[in-house]
Design an enzyme around this catalytic site. Structure first.
Site, PDB file in Angstrom:
ATOM      1  N   ALA A  66       0.858  -1.181   0.000  1.00 13.88           N
ATOM      2  CA  ALA A  66       0.000   0.000   0.000  1.00 13.88           C
ATOM      3  C   ALA A  66       0.896   1.232   0.000  1.00 13.88           C
ATOM      4  O   ALA A  66       2.070   1.155   0.347  1.00 13.88           O
ATOM      5  CB  ALA A  66      -0.875  -0.018   1.245  1.00 13.88           C
ATOM      6  N   GLY A 105       0.390  -5.129   0.699  1.00 16.62           N
ATOM      7  CA  GLY A 105      -0.763  -5.084  -0.200  1.00 16.62           C
ATOM      8  C   GLY A 105      -0.431  -5.643  -1.580  1.00 16.62           C
ATOM      9  O   GLY A 105      -1.324  -6.105  -2.295  1.00 16.62           O
ATOM     10  N   GLU A 108      -0.776  -9.300  -1.210  1.00 15.86           N
ATOM     11  CA  GLU A 108      -2.213  -9.548  -1.017  1.00 15.86           C
ATOM     12  C   GLU A 108      -2.955  -9.452  -2.359  1.00 15.86           C
ATOM     13  O   GLU A 108      -3.876 -10.218  -2.622  1.00 15.86           O
ATOM     14  CB  GLU A 108      -2.780  -8.533  -0.008  1.00 15.86           C
ATOM     15  N   GLU A 128       4.050  -5.838   7.071  1.00 17.57           N
ATOM     16  CA  GLU A 128       3.288  -4.773   7.734  1.00 17.57           C
ATOM     17  C   GLU A 128       3.639  -4.630   9.200  1.00 17.57           C
ATOM     18  O   GLU A 128       3.564  -3.544   9.770  1.00 17.57           O
ATOM     19  CB  GLU A 128       1.780  -5.039   7.591  1.00 17.57           C
TER      20      GLU A 128
HETATM   21  N1  3HC Z   1       4.628   3.482   0.192  1.00 19.68           N
HETATM   22  C1  3HC Z   1       5.134   4.696  -0.104  1.00 19.68           C
HETATM   23  N2  3HC Z   1       6.440   4.906  -0.402  1.00 19.68           N
HETATM   24  C2  3HC Z   1       7.243   3.833  -0.407  1.00 19.68           C
HETATM   25  C3  3HC Z   1       6.771   2.545  -0.101  1.00 19.68           C
HETATM   26  C4  3HC Z   1       5.396   2.384   0.195  1.00 19.68           C
HETATM   27  N3  3HC Z   1       4.869   1.183   0.476  1.00 19.68           N
HETATM   28  N4  3HC Z   1       7.808   1.675  -0.163  1.00 19.68           N
HETATM   29  C5  3HC Z   1       8.882   2.408  -0.512  1.00 19.68           C
HETATM   30  N5  3HC Z   1       8.559   3.708  -0.645  1.00 19.68           N
HETATM   31  C6  3HC Z   1       9.435   4.817  -1.053  1.00 19.68           C
HETATM   32  C7  3HC Z   1      10.542   5.063  -0.036  1.00 19.68           C
HETATM   33  O1  3HC Z   1      10.110   5.946   0.968  1.00 19.68           O
HETATM   34  C8  3HC Z   1      11.629   5.661  -0.902  1.00 19.68           C
HETATM   35  O2  3HC Z   1      11.293   7.006  -1.126  1.00 19.68           O
HETATM   36  P1  3HC Z   1      12.455   8.089  -1.322  1.00 19.68           P
HETATM   37  O3  3HC Z   1      13.215   7.693  -2.524  1.00 19.68           O
HETATM   38  O4  3HC Z   1      11.724   9.368  -1.449  1.00 19.68           O
HETATM   39  O5  3HC Z   1      13.291   8.011  -0.081  1.00 19.68           O
HETATM   40  C9  3HC Z   1      11.452   4.926  -2.240  1.00 19.68           C
HETATM   41  O6  3HC Z   1      10.114   4.388  -2.220  1.00 19.68           O
HETATM   42  C10 3HC Z   1      12.419   3.769  -2.447  1.00 19.68           C
HETATM   43  O7  3HC Z   1      12.392   2.943  -1.289  1.00 19.68           O
HETATM   44  P2  3HC Z   1      13.739   2.330  -0.663  1.00 19.68           P
HETATM   45  O8  3HC Z   1      14.772   3.382  -0.548  1.00 19.68           O
HETATM   46  O9  3HC Z   1      13.324   1.607   0.550  1.00 19.68           O
HETATM   47  O10 3HC Z   1      14.164   1.351  -1.825  1.00 19.68           O
HETATM   48  P3  3HC Z   1      14.813  -0.094  -1.726  1.00 19.68           P
HETATM   49  O11 3HC Z   1      15.027  -0.535  -3.109  1.00 19.68           O
HETATM   50  O12 3HC Z   1      15.953  -0.098  -0.780  1.00 19.68           O
HETATM   51  O13 3HC Z   1      13.694  -1.029  -1.063  1.00 19.68           O
HETATM   52  C11 3HC Z   1      11.479  -1.929  -0.775  1.00 19.68           C
HETATM   53  C12 3HC Z   1      12.486  -1.267  -1.744  1.00 19.68           C
HETATM   54  C13 3HC Z   1      12.001  -3.298  -0.361  1.00 19.68           C
HETATM   55  C14 3HC Z   1      10.185  -2.053  -1.498  1.00 19.68           C
HETATM   56  C15 3HC Z   1      11.344  -1.042   0.484  1.00 19.68           C
HETATM   57  O14 3HC Z   1      11.067   0.283   0.063  1.00 19.68           O
HETATM   58  C16 3HC Z   1      10.236  -1.458   1.407  1.00 19.68           C
HETATM   59  O15 3HC Z   1      10.431  -2.344   2.198  1.00 19.68           O
HETATM   60  N6  3HC Z   1       9.071  -0.795   1.313  1.00 19.68           N
HETATM   61  C17 3HC Z   1       7.977  -1.000   2.214  1.00 19.68           C
HETATM   62  C18 3HC Z   1       7.251  -2.286   1.928  1.00 19.68           C
HETATM   63  C19 3HC Z   1       6.079  -2.421   2.859  1.00 19.68           C
HETATM   64  O16 3HC Z   1       6.175  -2.218   4.049  1.00 19.68           O
HETATM   65  N7  3HC Z   1       4.929  -2.796   2.305  1.00 19.68           N
HETATM   66  C20 3HC Z   1       3.735  -2.893   3.084  1.00 19.68           C
HETATM   67  C21 3HC Z   1       3.036  -1.582   3.113  1.00 19.68           C
HETATM   68  S1  3HC Z   1       1.642  -1.560   4.187  1.00 19.68           S
HETATM   69  C22 3HC Z   1       0.465  -2.417   3.331  1.00 19.68           C
HETATM   70  O17 3HC Z   1       0.687  -2.876   2.263  1.00 19.68           O
HETATM   71  C23 3HC Z   1      -0.859  -2.516   4.016  1.00 19.68           C
HETATM   72  C24 3HC Z   1      -1.750  -3.514   3.377  1.00 19.68           C
HETATM   73  O18 3HC Z   1      -1.704  -4.711   4.089  1.00 19.68           O
HETATM   74  C25 3HC Z   1      -3.147  -3.033   3.333  1.00 19.68           C
END
Ligand code: 3HC
Length: 693
Positions: A66, A105, A108, A128
Site C-alpha cells: 500500500a 498489499g 495480497e 506490515e
Molecule cells: N509506500 C510509499 N512509499 C514507499 C513505499 C510504500 N509502500 N515503499 C517504498 N517507498 C518509497 C521510499 O520511501 C523511498 O522514497 P524516497 O526515494 O523518497 O526516499 C522509495 O520508495 C524507495 O524505497 P527504498 O529506498 O526503501 O528502496 P529499496 O530498493 O531499498 O527497497 C522496498 C524497496 C524493499 C520495497 C522497500 O522500500 C520497502 O520495504 N518498502 C515498504 C514495503 C512495505 O512495508 N509494504 C507494506 C506496506 S503496508 C500495506 O501494504 C498494508 C496492506 O496490508 C493493506
C-alpha cells in the site's frame, strides 16, 4: 492501448489483456493504481478478444505494498477490497507476474490473482508488522490458506520476505519464469480458455484442517515470539487474525481483520513505526550532497586492527565479496582475530544462512599482514586501533605516507575529534569517521562522521557503500561522542546521580527496560565492562564505578558488576553487597537519599537525552531530528514503537519536557538541566521536532 489511469494501462496482445502498472519507484498501491486495476480488470473481463488477464509492473518491482503516505488520510478512490473482489471474481484467469518484491498489499493483490508466476530473484512478504500494522487486505486470511498456519505466522509476525524457491515449494507461486513478460504470456496462454474452475485462495482449506488438529500451536507460537515482540501490538493482533481462519468463515475473518487493522493504524505505536520507516530513508539524504554527486569505486579494504571491532567491521566487506587486507602488530593477534571471524561466520552455517563453502570463500578474501605498507593499494582504509588521540594520529601520519592517492581514510573512533585526526594528513578531504557499533558484523547503525574538510565525493561514496554492506548510515558532525554516545553520556550521568541520591541500579534499569529498551544503563555498563576507561593505577574510590572495579566487580566478564551473573545462563540478580556499597558511598558524600517514583526515574533518564539531542541540532551536528532517532533505534535498541527520543519528545509535548527540565534545574540547583535554546525556541514558536525534519 487504453490508458486507464496515469498509473495503469491496458493492452490486448495475442489474446491476452496486459494490465501494466507504472508507479515508480516501488509501484505502491496509490489511488491511481487501485482505480486503474479495478477499471482495467473490469474492461478486460468484458472484452471478448481477451482470454486471460496478465498483471505486470514496469520497473524494478511488482507492487511493494500500500502507499504508506496515504495512511492517516481520508480514503480516496477505489478501495483495495473492491480491486481484489474484481480480480478474484473475474471470469477469465488473472495472472500476476512478479519481479523484485511483492510486499504487503502487493502480495495480497497477487494472492487475489488466480495464478502467480515470478522470476527467480523475486521476494515475497507481508512486512506490515514493521509498520505497527497487520496485513489488512486479506493477507492474514489468505496466506495461511496457501502456505499453512505456522509458515504464515512466521512470515507475518517476523515480517521477513521469502524467496522464489520457498514460494514455489509452498504454493505461493505456480511457476518460476526466466523472462517476466515472455514467461507470463506463455503461462497466460497455457491457462487461458481451459474452462476449468479458477482457483481462489479464499476457498483453500487443506492447511486449516491440519492446523486445527494441533491444539497447542498458538500457545507455542506466542511463547516462542514473546521476548522478541515485547511492547509491540501488531504481532498479537496478527496471531488473533490467524486464529480466526480456524474459527470463522472467510468473510467473517476479513471483517475481523479489518477491525484490528483500523485499530492498529490509528495507534501511536504504528504512527511511530511509520515515521521511523521514512526517517531511515531520509537519513540517506544530505541536502548539500545531491543524489548525482560522483562517487568512486571501493573494491578493496584495508583494515587496521583484527580485534573485536576490526574483525567485525571487515566481515561486512568480505560478506559482499570485497577483499580485505587486515593488519595487526603481531602474528598471534592476527591469527586470533581471524579465528574469531571464522567462528562468527560458522554460526551462520549452523543457522543455515550460509554454507561452509561460502565461509571458505569469504575467508579467502582476507590477506593477513603485519605490515602497514601492504595497505598501499587499498581503495579504502579503516583503522580500529586503541581509542587514544596520539595513537590515532600516529596511524594517520603513517597512512598518509603509505595509502595510494585517491584512497579513503577512515577512523572508527567512537568519540574523538576527526578534524584533529585528519589534520595530520596532507589530504584531509579524503578523511572521515566511520563509527561502527559492536558487534560490528551485526549492528546496523553506521555513524558517518563528516569532518570539516571531507569531500562530497567521499561522503557520497561512503553513504552508498554503507547501504551495500547492509548498514543504516547516519551523518554526524564532529563532536565528542558524535550523535549516539553524546546522548548516551548524558543519560549515564543522570543515572549515576539517581543511584547516589536515592534509588538502586536495578530500579533504574527496570524503568528503562519497561519503557522498551533492551536493557538499562547499569546492565549495559556491566555488559560493556566497567573497567573500560578505568585505570587501576590512579583509581581512588571517587565514583561507585571505581569502588566496584577496585573490588573486582568489573561487569559480566568477571561474573559480577552492578549485578551478579549466573555463570551458565548469564541471568542477572541484584546484589545486597552492591546495595550496601552504594548506601555507604552516598553517606560518605554527605547525600541525603530520597525516594524516586518510576515516573521521575524515567524523566530523569530520558529528558536529558532529548535536551542533548536538541543541542546537537542547534550546533548542526545532526542534519535533522529524525536522524537522531535513527541512531538511537539502530545503535541502542530504542523501541521503534516509540519512534526515537525526538519523536517521543513530540508525543510527550515539548512544553512538558521543557517545564520538567526547568523544574529539575530548580530542584537540583544544577546547570545539567539547563534547557537548550533550540527547545526553548520550538516551544515558544509552538513547533515540534517533526516540523524540522
Ligand atoms: N509506500 C510509499 N512509499 C514507499 C513505499 C510504500 N509502500 N515503499 C517504498 N517507498 C518509497 C521510499 O520511501 C523511498 O522514497 P524516497 O526515494 O523518497 O526516499 C522509495 O520508495 C524507495 O524505497 P527504498 O529506498 O526503501 O528502496 P529499496 O530498493 O531499498 O527497497 C522496498 C524497496 C524493499 C520495497 C522497500 O522500500 C520497502 O520495504 N518498502 C515498504 C514495503 C512495505 O512495508 N509494504 C507494506 C506496506 S503496508 C500495506 O501494504 C498494508 C496492506 O496490508 C493493506
Amino acid at each position: 492501448m487504453a490508458v486507464i489511469t496515469d498509473m495503469v494501462d491496458l493492452n490486448i496482445q495475442d489474446g491476452i489483456a496486459v494490465l501494466k502498472i507504472k508507479n515508480p519507484p516501488v509501484n505502491a498501491l496509490s489511488k491511481g493504481v487501485r482505480d486503474g486495476l479495478y477499471e482495467g480488470v473490469k474492461q478486460a473481463n468484458a472484452d471478448d478478444s481477451a482470454k486471460a488477464i496478465l498483471i505486470i509492473c514496469v520497473g524494478r518491482t511488482y507492487i511493494a505494498g500500500a502507499d504508506i503516505k496515504e495512511f492517516g488520510r481520508p480514503p480516496q478512490g477505489t478501495s483495495l477490497f473492491d480491486v481484489h473482489k474484481e480480480m478474484e471474481n473475474a471470469s477469465k484467469p488473472v495472472i500476476s507476474t512478479i519481479q523484485g518484491t511483492a510486499l504487503g498489499g502487493g502480495l495480497e493483490t497477487a494472492l487475489c490473482s488466480h495464478y502467480r508466476v515470478a522470476v527467480t530473484s523475486a521476494k515475497f512478504g507481508l512486512p506490515e508488522v514493521h509498520l505497527g500494522i497487520l496485513p489488512g487486505a486479506g493477507g492474514t486470511q489468505r496466506l495461511p490458506r496457501v502456505v499453512g498456519v505456522e509458515k504464515a505466522l512466521n512470515m507475518m509476525v517476523g515480517g521477513k520476505p521469502v524467496n522464489a524457491k520457498f514460494a514455489l515449494e509452498n504454493g505461493l507461486i505456480d511457476e518460476i519464469v526466466d523472462d517476466l513478460f515472455e514467461g507470463g504470456m506463455a503461462f497466460a496462454k497455457k491457462v487461458a480458455g481451459k474452462g476449468e474452475v479458477l482457483p481462489k485462495v479464499r476457498d483453500y482449506d487443506e492447511h486449516l484442517v491440519v492446523a486445527k488438529a494441533d491444539t497447542e500451536l498458538f500457545d507455542r507460537y506466542r511463547k516462542k515470539i514473546a521476548r522478541k515482540t515485547r511492547g509491540f501490538d501488531a504481532p498479537e493482533a496478527i496471531i488473533q487474525c490467524v486464529e480466526d481462519t480456524l474459527r470463522l468463515s472467510f468473510d467473517e475473518g476479513i471483517k475481523a481483520e479489518r477491525n484490528r487493522f483500523m485499530k492498529l493504524v490509528k495507534s501511536q505505536k504504528s504512527e511511530a513505526q511509520r515515521y521511523y520507516f521514512f526517517a531511515e530513508r531520509l537519513a540517506n539524504k544530505i541536502p548539500d550532497v545531491p543524489k548525482d554527486t560522483p562517487t568512486i569505486p571501493v573494491n578493496s579494504l584495508g583494515m587496521i586492527g583484527a580485534g573485536t571491532m576490526g574483525g567485525g567491521i571487515s566481515m561486512n566487506f568480505v560478506s559482499q565479496g570485497i577483499p580485505v587486507v587486515i593488519v595487526e602488530h603481531e602474528q598471534e593477534a592476527l591469527d586470533r582475530g581471524l579465528a574469531v571471524v571464522r567462528s562468527n561466520f560458522m554460526r551462520g552455517v549452523k543457522r543455515g544462512r550460509v554454507t561452509e563453502e561460502q565461509v571458505d570463500q569469504m575467508m579467502s578474501l582476507y590477506k593477513p599482514s603485519l605490515n602497514l605498507e601492504d595497505l598501499a593499494d587499498c581503495d579504502m582504509i579503516i583503522e580500529a586501533v586503541f581509542e587514544l588521540m596520539d595513537i590515532k594520529k600516529e596511524v594517520f601520519t603513517k597512512l598518509d605516507g603509505i595509502a595510494k592517492e585517491g584512497a579513503i581514510l577512515a577512523t572508527n573512533s567512537s568519540a574523538l575529534d576527526v578534524d584533529e585526526i585528519a589534520s595530520v594528513t596532507k589530504r584531509p578531504e579524503w578523511v572521515l569517521g566511520t563509527h561502527f557499533f559492536s558487534p560490528a558484523n551485526i549492528m546496523r547503525l553506521l555513524e558517518v562522521v563528516r569532518a570539516e574538510k571531507t569531500s562530497k565525493t567521499i561522503l557520497a561514496t561512503v553513504m552508498g557503500l554503507s547501504k551495500k554492506i547492509g548498514k543504516v548510515p547516519v551523518v554526524s558532525g564532529v563532536c565528542p561522542g558524535f550523535i549516539g554516545n553524546r546522548i548516551l553520556f548524558k543519560r549515564g550521568e543522570q543515572a549515576n546521580k539517581l543511584i547516589l541520591e536515592g534509588t538502586m541500579p536495578w530500579n533504574v534499569d527496570d524503568v528503562v527496560y519497561d519503557f522498551g529498551l533492551p536493557m538499562g544503563p547499569f546492565a549495559m555498563a556491566d555488559l560493556a565492562g566497567l573497567d573500560v576507561g578505568w585505570d587501576p593505577r590512579i583509581s581512588k574510590s571517587q565514583t561507585i564505578r571505581d569502588v566496584l572495579c577496585e573490588n573486582g566487580r568489573r561487569g559480566q566478564k568477571t561474573g559480577k558488576g552492578y549485578y551478579n551473573y549466573d555463570p551458565e545462563t548469564r541471568a542477572k540478580t541484584p546484589d545486597e553487597g552492591v546495595k550496601e556499597l552504594i548506601l555507604e558511598f552516598s553517606e560518605k558524600m554527605g547525600i541525603t537519599r530520597r525516594e524516586f517514583s518510576k515516573e521521575e526515574i524515567l524523566q530523569r533518564c530520558i529528558y536529558p537525552m532529548i535536551n542533548e539531542g536538541a543541542r546537537i541540532l542547534e550546533e548542526g551536528m545532526s542534519q535533522r531530528p529524525s536522524d537522531i532517532d535513527v541512531v538511537w533505534v539502530n545503535g541502542y535498541g530504542w523501541p521503534t514503537y516509540r519512534g526515537g527520543p525526538m519523536f517521543y519528545a513530540d508525543t510527550v509535548g515539548l512544553e512538558n519536557v521543557l517545564a520538567k527540565l526547568k523544574e529539575f534545574q530548580e530542584k537540583d540547583q544544577d546547570d545539567f538541566w539547563q534547557p537548550s535554546a533550540m527547545l526553548e525556541k520550538l516551544v515558544s514558536d509552538g513547533k515540534n521536532f517533526r516540523d524540522l525534519n
